[in-house]
Structures are given as structure tokens and as C-alpha cells.
Enzyme design. Structure first.
Site, PDB file in Angstrom:
ATOM      1  N   ASP A  71      -6.536  18.138 -16.857  1.00 25.94           N
ATOM      2  CA  ASP A  71      -7.045  16.473 -17.042  1.00 25.94           C
ATOM      3  C   ASP A  71      -6.587  16.716 -18.478  1.00 25.94           C
ATOM      4  O   ASP A  71      -7.130  16.816 -19.468  1.00 25.94           O
ATOM      5  CB  ASP A  71      -8.419  16.258 -16.861  1.00 25.94           C
ATOM      6  CG  ASP A  71      -9.099  14.924 -17.426  1.00 25.94           C
ATOM      7  OD1 ASP A  71      -8.289  14.563 -18.215  1.00 25.94           O
ATOM      8  OD2 ASP A  71      -9.971  14.700 -17.086  1.00 25.94           O
ATOM      9  N   ARG A 104       0.897  -1.231   0.409  1.00 25.42           N
ATOM     10  CA  ARG A 104       0.269   0.368   0.545  1.00 25.42           C
ATOM     11  C   ARG A 104       1.470   1.304  -0.217  1.00 25.42           C
ATOM     12  O   ARG A 104       0.590   2.154  -0.493  1.00 25.42           O
ATOM     13  CB  ARG A 104      -1.196  -0.032   1.126  1.00 25.42           C
ATOM     14  CG  ARG A 104      -1.612   1.816   1.399  1.00 25.42           C
ATOM     15  CD  ARG A 104      -3.156   1.417   2.420  1.00 25.42           C
ATOM     16  NE  ARG A 104      -2.610   0.298   3.530  1.00 25.42           N
ATOM     17  CZ  ARG A 104      -1.757   1.127   4.835  1.00 25.42           C
ATOM     18  NH1 ARG A 104      -1.392   2.814   4.134  1.00 25.42           N
ATOM     19  NH2 ARG A 104      -1.200   1.175   5.303  1.00 25.42           N
ATOM     20  N   TYR A 159     -16.369  16.754 -17.634  1.00 32.75           N
ATOM     21  CA  TYR A 159     -16.522  15.284 -17.347  1.00 32.75           C
ATOM     22  C   TYR A 159     -17.401  15.056 -16.384  1.00 32.75           C
ATOM     23  O   TYR A 159     -17.261  15.751 -14.843  1.00 32.75           O
ATOM     24  CB  TYR A 159     -15.301  14.419 -17.260  1.00 32.75           C
ATOM     25  CG  TYR A 159     -15.432  13.075 -16.355  1.00 32.75           C
ATOM     26  CD1 TYR A 159     -16.648  12.295 -17.244  1.00 32.75           C
ATOM     27  CD2 TYR A 159     -15.381  12.656 -15.023  1.00 32.75           C
ATOM     28  CE1 TYR A 159     -16.795  11.125 -16.528  1.00 32.75           C
ATOM     29  CE2 TYR A 159     -15.506  11.022 -15.103  1.00 32.75           C
ATOM     30  CZ  TYR A 159     -15.950  10.836 -16.144  1.00 32.75           C
ATOM     31  OH  TYR A 159     -16.667   9.153 -15.189  1.00 32.75           O
ATOM     32  N   LYS A 167      -7.729   5.211 -20.106  1.00 34.13           N
ATOM     33  CA  LYS A 167      -8.060   5.657 -21.472  1.00 34.13           C
ATOM     34  C   LYS A 167      -7.022   5.058 -22.318  1.00 34.13           C
ATOM     35  O   LYS A 167      -6.404   3.880 -22.632  1.00 34.13           O
ATOM     36  CB  LYS A 167      -8.464   6.797 -21.379  1.00 34.13           C
ATOM     37  CG  LYS A 167     -10.008   7.077 -20.675  1.00 34.13           C
ATOM     38  CD  LYS A 167     -11.307   6.110 -20.975  1.00 34.13           C
ATOM     39  CE  LYS A 167     -12.306   6.528 -19.862  1.00 34.13           C
ATOM     40  NZ  LYS A 167     -12.079   7.238 -18.164  1.00 34.13           N
TER      41      LYS A 167
END
Length: 383
Positions: free
Chosen positions: A175, A49, A102, A200
Site C-alpha cells: 500500500d 464497465r 490500516y 488521498k
């Protein structure tokens, strides 16, 4: 001499495994790491982690490609964005974002951070005079930019907005999911932070979900690193490996995505069933000149508004054969979707509502003649 983009995409963070000489480094699936001395992790790795060698390789690569200082990889793009906002915001802070941002990001800002006392303004980033007025009056902590925007393909002048934001003490987040660092590098244009849904184009094969934050400031990066560690929305080792594998071909894929999208945009801009094509590579696009200045190519995303309204949009979506009806974007295969019904329904009834006749197309890397033939027959069926 600095190495080129494609060289770095293949080699940064990737070194041969020393024991066997394996060219592709192993995937480190271990959740924990042995210590020879209590409290002294070997090479800094203690618990996955906190840090994991596979995730570290991806993060080093992302920082290099975006021209940032440090990068952090997360389980999704929304997890990455959330980690950044948690790291920098407090009650009473303000966010300025685009009026065609978005929908998922707007939903988080409005419905998650809003009840915590974080306010927001949604503005038209193409009007720099208005941008300065809003930023001056609201004194935001963060100015959040998308360019090209999702799904209206608006182009924002990163350098122009960043100059205004910094003048008034705001951080600038961009972004860069649609353009990727292969085509656009916001930090070089003045941004402080770059956000990616690595699901993406970076992953590129529709087989992995992830996100990343890339930062240019060490102090800010430390805050994001703490949130990544403390809250644990990390990318798994296997997801980091898949993303890294995708990045190796990012440059050549983006060239093909871009050339295919431009060919489709030019071919169908004047089709009788099409009201308008939204693609920054077209000279008719209002942001074309800015896109030429800050992007090397125009990307693989385009949208169309259809003459026949929502019924025409729904009909088109069910009449394509190569263009698969599915949400998401950026894979090697071409996808088509209706934002208002699928990916952006959360902003229905707000200033960010998407036109009902809009379809969004993620243009893949198939042979262009096949893509033209498929879209032509689907559009012709609307006449």
C-alpha cells in the site's frame, strides 16, 4: 532518455483531442459505444464497465508513475484491494500483514475473507528474522505491506521483506498511499503489486474517492482486469478525470507536504505536551535509515502521542483552527483526527488497536508559519 516523473505525471495518457485540439482530453461520459461491425468494438471500447477512454488514460498514467506494467482504477481504495484479493485468493490461503495495518483492510481480511476460509497473521515487519519464520511456517499467498503505516508511521524494508516473501512463493502487495510514487516506488524495490487509495494524495484535493491496483506481471494483471470487468467496482469517468487532474501536480505537492511535515515534526518533537512525534524524517525515528534509502522525501503524514492521554487528544482536536477535524488525508488542506475514535475503531480490542493518546495529522500545503502557530497554540492549551 526516459522522461522524468513530473513530465510523465502530466503527459502519459493525456493527448490533445484530435477534432478540436483541446489540450485537456474530454471526459467520456458515454456508457456505451457504437460498433460499425457487430462484435467489433471501435478502438476496443464497447461498454464503460469494461473500458472507458477516460479511465484508460488514468490507468496508463498510474502504471507509468509506479513503474508497473498495467494499472486498474476502482471506485475506492477498498474496492481496489478487494479486487486484487478476489483475483488471487481461494479458501485455505493465508495473508501476512503488519500488526499496525490500516483498520479497514484488516476488517475486510478478518471479517469478509475469514468466513470464506482465508486466514491471516499480523506481524511486526521491522524484525526480518521473525518475518521469515512466520512466512516460512504459514506459506502465505500474499504478504501485505504498508510503509509508512497508517497511523503509527512504521517503516518497512520493502526490498528485504520482498526477498523473503518471494523465496517462499508469496506475492507482495504494498500500500503506497502515504508515500505515493512521487516519493517511493515499491515495484522497483521488488514488490509485485502496488495499492492506492487515490482518494488521498493522488487526487489531492479532498473532492474525489477512488482506488487503484498497479501490477508488474501480465498474468496477474489479467486476473485483476477480469474482476474489475465482471464485478464492476470501477471509477466513473468524472472521478477518473478529477484524479488525473490531481496527479498533474503530485510531484510539487508532495515536496511541499514533506517540507511542511518535517518542519512541524522538528518543531514539536520536544514540546512538553507531546510524548513523542512519529515521523520517518526525524533522526529519532527507528525506521529513519530505511526510509532514507527507499524514499526520496518523507511525506506529509505524521502522528503524535500526547502526554495527557485520550482527554488531551480530544482537547487538541477541538482547539486547532487551520487543522480541520476530519477523517481521510492527503488533501491540500491540513487535517487532524483521532484514529482510535474515527478511522481505526474497527480494530479496537485486537492486536492492531491504536494507542488512545495518538492523533494523526495530514499536513497540507499551507504556509508553514501559519501551521506552526496554529498547532503551537493548540498544544500550549494542554499545559
Amino acid at each position: 532518455m526516459p522522461q522524468g516523473f513530473n513530465t510523465r505525471s502530466i503527459h502519459v495518457g493525456q493527448t490533445s483531442e484530435p477534432t478540436t485540439g483541446a489540450v485537456v482530453p474530454p471526459i467520456y461520459l458515454s456508457s456505451t459505444f457504437q460498433q460499425e461491425v457487430p462484435g467489433t468494438p471501435l478502438n476496443g471500447f464497447e461498454y464503460s464497465r469494461c473500458d472507458n477512454p477516460t479511465r484508460t488514460s488514468l490507468q496508463e498514467n498510474l502504471a507509468s508513475l509506479e513503474g508497473g506494467l498495467l494499472a486498474y482504477s476502482f471506485a475506492s481504495g477498498m474496492a481496489a484491494e478487494d479486487a486484487f484479493f478476489r483475483a488471487v485468493l481461494k479458501p485455505g490461503d493465508h495473508i501476512v500483514l503488519g500488526n499496525d495495518a490500516y483498520g479497514g483492510s484488516y476488517r475486510a481480511i478478518e471479517q469478509v475473507y475469514g468466513p470464506w476460509g482465508v486466514t491471516n497473521s499480523c506481524i511486526d515487519f521491522t524484525d526480518l528474522t521473525s518475518v521469515e519464520e512466520v512466512i516460512k511456517s504459514t506459506k502465505p499467498r500474499v504478504v501485505r505491506i504498508e510503509t509508512p503505516t497508517n497511523p503509527l508511521m512504521t517503516i518497512v524494508d520493502i526490498e528485504g521483506v520482498s526477498t523473503i516473501a518471494h523465496k517462499h512463493g508469496a506475492l507482495v502487495l504494498v500500500d503506497n498511499t502515504f508515500a505515493t510514487p512521487a516519493l517511493q516506488r515499491p515495484i522497483e524495490l521488488g514488490a509485485d503489486v502496488v495499492l492506492h487509495s487515490t482518494t488521498k494524495y493522488l487526487g489531492g484535493h479532498s473532492d474525489v474517492v477512488g482506488g487503484a491496483i498497479v501490477l508488474s506481471d501480465a498474468g496477474l494483471a489479467e486476473k485483476v482486469a477480469q474482476i474489475q470487468n465482471w464485478l464492476g467496482a470501477i471509477s466513473s469517468p468524472f472521478d477518473a478525470y478529477l484524479t488525473m487532474r490531481g496527479i498533474k501536480t503530485l510531484g510539487v505537492r508532495m515536496e511541499r507536504h514533506s517540507s511542511n511535515a518535517l518542519a512541524l515534526a522538528e518543531r514539536f518533537e520536544n514540546h512538553k505536551a507531546v510524548e513523542r512525534v512519529l515521523y520517518p524524517g526525524l533522526a529519532s525515528h527507528p525506521g529513519h535509515d530505511i526510509a532514507k534509502r527507499q524514499m526520496s522525501l518523507f511525506g506529509g503524514m505524521m502522528s503524535m502521542q500526547l502526554v495527557g492521554g485520550v482527554k488531551a487528544a480530544e482537547s487538541l482536536l477541538t482547539n486547532t483552527k487551520l487543522f480541520t477535524l476530519a477523517p481521510s488525508l492527503g488533501g491540500v488542506e491540513s487535517l487532524i483526527e483521532h484514529p482510535g475514535l474515527m478511522t481505526h475503531h474497527s480494530v479496537e480490542g485486537t492486536a492492531l488497536e491504536v494507542p488512545a493518546n495518538l492523533v494523526r495529522i495530514s499536513v497540507g500545503i499551507e504556509d508553514i508559519d501559519d501551521l506552526i502557530e496554529d498547532l503551537a497554540q493548540a498544544l500550549d492549551s494542554l499545559l
